[in-house]
Write an enzyme that holds these catalytic residues in place. Structure first.
Site: not given
Length: 787
Positions: A88, A474
């Site tokens: 990091e 439907s």
């Protein structure tokens, strides 16, 4: 003259610097005043999460949790700290919070169009993760960045480097609901942090950049590549000698094996979170409450997988829309020989692609290395490179053509999606734009057994089960037919499937000439047959006979809002508005014998001491539930809807090999929405597919072709081991054999069916006496309206 200009320019420059300095100081002061106290950073008061459980006790989610094991920096092994710094922020102990050299390098790379990269130091990550939003664009994005820089310097001024690193180690999110490296060591390896090996430390240190993409449980290959990168950095920084570096690279995986089942219930979890928050407020996330839901873990995961499979099958029938984006890859070596530097540059660019386009569950991110009309080479990083040819690239062939536009063309650096088939072979696909929903209820008390509100909660939190108001098409017809049974129409009543035309003067708007989906008209047919074949002309004639206002009032018995279903003839075709949850509750009335139940998804909520603070008291069909419709009506409609499955538009469901299934497909005009609602006496399930911004799914896409397969694949699991319960007729219905219609309109063969005792068929054979009956006066009146 020259001196005068020099003095003038110097004065202007000095003035600008002065004004800039004053403004900068003012902005700094304003931002600093708004920033939170650093006391929050060191507030380690235990906060117990809100836990969401399945009915069986499986943990589905935790909210507001801080699964932490706080450690002092002195307790953190040296090699763990070194792995974190290597991954990091290698210059952490040298810079003042902002690594200006890295920031300038990132700015230059981003400006010149190279792979986007960040320059976030560990201190900046502490500031960002604790206090700031993730906004990246517009004014809010610049304000966020300014806040981040000011807070970073404030942290560096008030805390030592060791304190900052200790905060980072204890607070950073590392996936698996773990915050901090000590908690992550237990989550991933089942051991305390002090016992983590070098290889394990490198794996954990690689997680902060993208906890999801580099999660070794979810993406083992990606995680291994990230782990190797961290180990290589540790070696380059002299944290590891050659022997230890090689040993760590060769170390076998040591991940926990008892991670428990993964259940995708994100939409349901969010419903629970909102419910509990409304009940107790902010304390929902800190009191340690446990919520037992009605969800069945096995069925929920089956629902999730069925929905994704159905959507991806639909997606494969569509055209390839082009790459999701592009990343700038270094040019391949001219001599074909890769160097260490070229490999690292390529790996970094691919990692950038993964940070911008993370995997979406089983839709894996891949980057194109080479593309031509004959072959495509894709990679997911070192060790995962695939060459695709022939059938394997058929899906993207339009993007390989010479006339493909620049934004749709496949070329080096294009970002794609791939899945893997049962044999592990790659298959190219794309992130769907279409959405879907699936919900299943126990019709006897309304308990929600499974709920999937969309394709990917991470990309779209809109819950289509409860929030999407769409036309049911439907799939709404059974409620119209149910109303008709109360008006004397029977399942054997013959109605003409013939063209209809309504002029503008009659409709009050435009001319209306409805059609059947297949464009065919089959003439006179029985109601039972018309429902199985989903004949629109018959449904309209039925509604015209009973009256739209009557039908509008009648459907409220199923829980529908009449305002969402205007009293026009289009009601017969499902032109109103509803959602899958409402449909599931409505179909439950048929499934449970006519009772109205209320869907619910939380059984009880208890605190850590076991005190019950909420418990649902559901109404149960046959006990305390409201009798919504006549039990005879529910019975006859169920037999009719079983015929839809046995020989109608939902015949595919017979693949489940059960005789107790009933249901109805639904497809709206232009195939904008596709539905299937199906049930037996123990479970009701509703599936829907459509776009958030309504548009056609495709000319040949129907409820039976898109939604029904999702329902079938779900029911394979949900109904496994569930016995079939015989459908028993209630009192007040009679069985009769109809001996034709008497006028040759339909076949004259005898047909057995069920009828209200007060509404016998026109011509029938009494099963007890064998005598043939005639046409009733009421039946004659109905017939005149229907023809």
């Amino acid at each position: 003259m020259f001196k005068r200009w020099v003095v003038y320019l110097a004065s202007v420059l000095g003035g600008l610097l002065l004004v800039g300095g004053v403004l900068g100081t003012l902005v700094w002061a304003l931002i600093s005043a708004r920033l939170p106290s650093l006391d929050v950073l060191t507030d380690y008061q235990p906060k117990l999460p809100l836990r969401v459980l399945s009915e069986e006790g499986t943990v589905l989610a935790e909210f507001g949790e801080e699964r932490r094991s706080i450690v002092k920096l002195a307790e953190v092994p040296v090699h763990v700290r070194q792995a974190i710094l290597a991954a990091e922020d290698a210059n952490f102990y040298e810079h003042s919070g902002v690594d200006w050299l890295a920031a300038l390098r990132a700015a230059y790379t981003n400006t010149m169009g190279g792979p986007r990269s960040g320059a976030g130091t560990i201190t900046m990550q502490v500031a960002r993760n604790f206090f700031l939003t993730r906004e990246r664009s517009g004014v809010a994005g610049y304000l966020r960045k300014a806040n981040e820089v000011v807070l970073t310097f404030k942290i560096e001024r008030d805390l030592t480097k060791d304190q900052i690193l200790e905060l980072y180690i204890n607070q950073i999110y590392l996936g698996q609901r773990a915050y901090g490296f000590a908690a992550a060591a237990k989550a991933y390896y089942g051991k305390p942090l002090e016992k983590v090996t070098v290889a394990e430390a490198a794996m954990l240190a690689g997680l902060p950049k993208a906890p999801s993409s580099f999660n070794p449980f979810v993406n083992p290959k990606r995680a291994a590549l990230r782990q190797q990168y961290v180990l290589r950095r540790m070696h380059e920084l002299d944290y590891l000698n050659d022997a230890n570096y090689k040993a760590a690279l060769a170390a076998p995986p040591t991940l926990k094996t008892d991670t428990g089942p993964t259940v995708h219930s994100e939409y349901l979890n969010e419903m629970v979170r909102q419910f509990v928050f409304d009940l107790v407020g902010e304390t929902a996330y800190t009191r340690g409450l446990s919520v037992t839901t009605t969800i069945k873990a096995r069925d929920q995961e089956a629902a999730y997988q069925a929905l994704r499979r159905g959507v991806l099958d639909y997606e494969r029938r569509q055209a390839f829309r082009g790459p999701e984006g592009y990343v700038e890859l270094p040019a391949p070596p001219k001599d074909g020989k890769e160097t260490k530097e070229s490999k690292e540059a390529l790996a970094e660019a691919i990692e950038t692609a993964f940070s911008q386009f993370p995997d979406a569950d089983d839709l894996l991110t891949a980057v194109v290395l080479e593309a031509s009309p004959k072959r495509v080479i894709i990679t997911r990083g070192e060790g995962e490179t695939y060459t695709l040819e022939g059938e394997a690239i058929r899906f993207v062939r339009n993007a390989l053509a010479e006339n493909a536009s620049s934004g749709e063309r496949l070329r080096r650096g294009a970002v794609l999606r791939m899945t893997q088939d049962e044999k592990g072979a790659p298959r190219l696909t794309q992130l769907p734009q279409v959405e879907a929903a699936l919900v299943a209820l126990d019709p006897n008390d309304g308990a929600v057994r499974s709920l999937v509100g969309g394709f990917d909660f991470g990309k779209n939190q809109y819950n289509h089960v409860t929030q999407a108001s769409r036309q049911p098409g439907s799939s709404f017809k059974p409620f119209i037919y149910s109303a008709a049974l109360e008006k004397g129409i029977t399942s054997t009543t013959v109605i003409n499937d013939a063209p209809l035309f309504f002029p503008a003067a009659q409709t009050g708007g435009e001319d209306w000439e409805p059609k059947n989906y297949d464009g065919k008209f089959e003439g006179p047919m029985r109601v039972r047959t018309a429902l199985a074949k989903s004949k629109n002309m018959v449904s309209i004639r039925v509604l015209r006979s009973i009256g739209p206002s009557y039908a509008q009032d009648y459907i409220t018995k199923f829980g529908f809002d009449p305002k969402q279903h205007p009293a026009y003839l289009t009601l017969a075709l499902g032109a109103g508005q509803t959602n899958p949850m409402q449909m599931a509750a409505a179909y439950s009335v048929f499934a449970n014998g006519g009772y109205r139940v209320k869907p619910y998804f939380i059984k009880k909520i208890v605190d850590p001491k076991g005190t019950v603070i909420f418990e649902e008291s559901p109404v149960v069909a046959g006990k305390d539930a409201e009798q919504a419709i006549d039990p005879r009506n529910a019975f006859i409609m169920t037999t009719m809807l079983r015929d839809v499955v046995r020989a109608g538009t939902a015949a595919k469901a017979m693949a489940l090999g059960r005789g107790d299934l009933a249901g109805k497909t639904g497809t709206t005009n232009d195939s904008v929405d596709a539905w299937f609602a199906g049930f037996n006496q123990s479970l009701v399930g509703v599936a829907w597919v459509g776009f958030d911004q309504p548009k056609s799914l495709g000319e040949r896409e129907t409820g039976g072709g898109v939604a029904l397969p999702i329902w079938i694949n779900y029911m394979k699991t949900a109904l496994k081991g569930v016995p079939e319960i015989p459908l028993k007729p209630p009192g007040g219905v009679v069985s009769a054999t109809v001996s034709g219609d008497g006028e040759g309109l339909v076949d004259t063969g005898a047909v057995s069916d069920w009828f209200y005792s007060e509404f016998p068929p026109r011509r029938f054979v009494d099963p007890l006496t064998g005598n043939e009956g005639g046409r009733s006066k009421q039946d004659e009146e109905v017939r005149q309206q229907l023809f």
